[in-house]
Design an enzyme around this catalytic site. Structure first.
Site, mmCIF file in Angstrom:
data_model
loop_
_atom_site.group_PDB
_atom_site.id
_atom_site.type_symbol
_atom_site.label_atom_id
_atom_site.label_comp_id
_atom_site.label_asym_id
_atom_site.label_seq_id
_atom_site.Cartn_x
_atom_site.Cartn_y
_atom_site.Cartn_z
ATOM 1 N N HIS A 139 85.722 -8.982 -42.787
ATOM 2 C CA HIS A 139 85.773 -7.535 -42.654
ATOM 3 C C HIS A 139 84.410 -6.946 -42.963
ATOM 4 C CE1 HIS A 139 87.012 -8.555 -46.774
ATOM 5 N NE2 HIS A 139 86.574 -7.372 -47.167
ATOM 6 N N HIS A 150 82.819 -3.495 -44.384
ATOM 7 C CA HIS A 150 83.035 -2.207 -45.038
ATOM 8 C C HIS A 150 82.135 -1.181 -44.365
ATOM 9 C CE1 HIS A 150 85.097 -3.677 -48.751
ATOM 10 N NE2 HIS A 150 84.503 -4.799 -48.390
#
Length: 139
Positions: free
Chosen positions: A103, A105
């Site tokens: 992922h 951010h």
């Protein structure tokens, strides 16, 4: 690599099995709000297909995640009035990765917010910099 890890929190959000505040999605990615935000508008961009980290993701899927993060960052500046944006990825627990589904951010930054660099910039050892550069050079 499987498309999905049945024990992965982010795979469950992507599949709609648990709630997530989704703000954008396309064929390859999903973006949703971080439930432990660093700042107002902090979101995560993930690939739909499970990849634990930067070393495991297919380069084309990584490019799709990066493009989605860019689109979201632009929207955060426009819609939230962010003064800047940090994009951050952690690979491994020693780099602060806590959910092992790649992922990025997208962290909107605002003048005067409390976030600070996790290191103090300063001159490095020239010999160590050169040695690391030699180790990192391709071919």
């Amino acid at each position: 690599m499987p498309d999905r890890d049945p024990d992965c929190l982010f795979c469950k959000i992507v599949a709609g099995e648990i709630p997530g505040t989704i703000v954008a999605e396309d064929e390859h990615t999903v973006a949703f709000m971080d439930i432990n935000p660093a700042t107002r508008g902090h979101a995560l961009v993930v690939p739909r297909r499970h990849a634990a980290d930067l070393g495991e993701i297919d380069p084309a899927e990584l490019a799709a995640v990066a493009a989605a993060a860019q689109r979201l960052a632009i929207r955060a500046r426009e819609a939230l009035g962010a003064d800047g944006i940090n994009l951050m990825n952690s690979w491994g627990s020693d780099a602060w990765q806590t959910v092992f589904h790649l992922h990025i951010h997208v962290i909107p930054r605002y003048a005067g917010d409390p976030l600070r660099l996790p290191w103090t910039p300063g001159p490095g050892d020239e010999g160590e910099i050169a040695a690391a550069a030699d180790a990192l050079r391709e071919g």
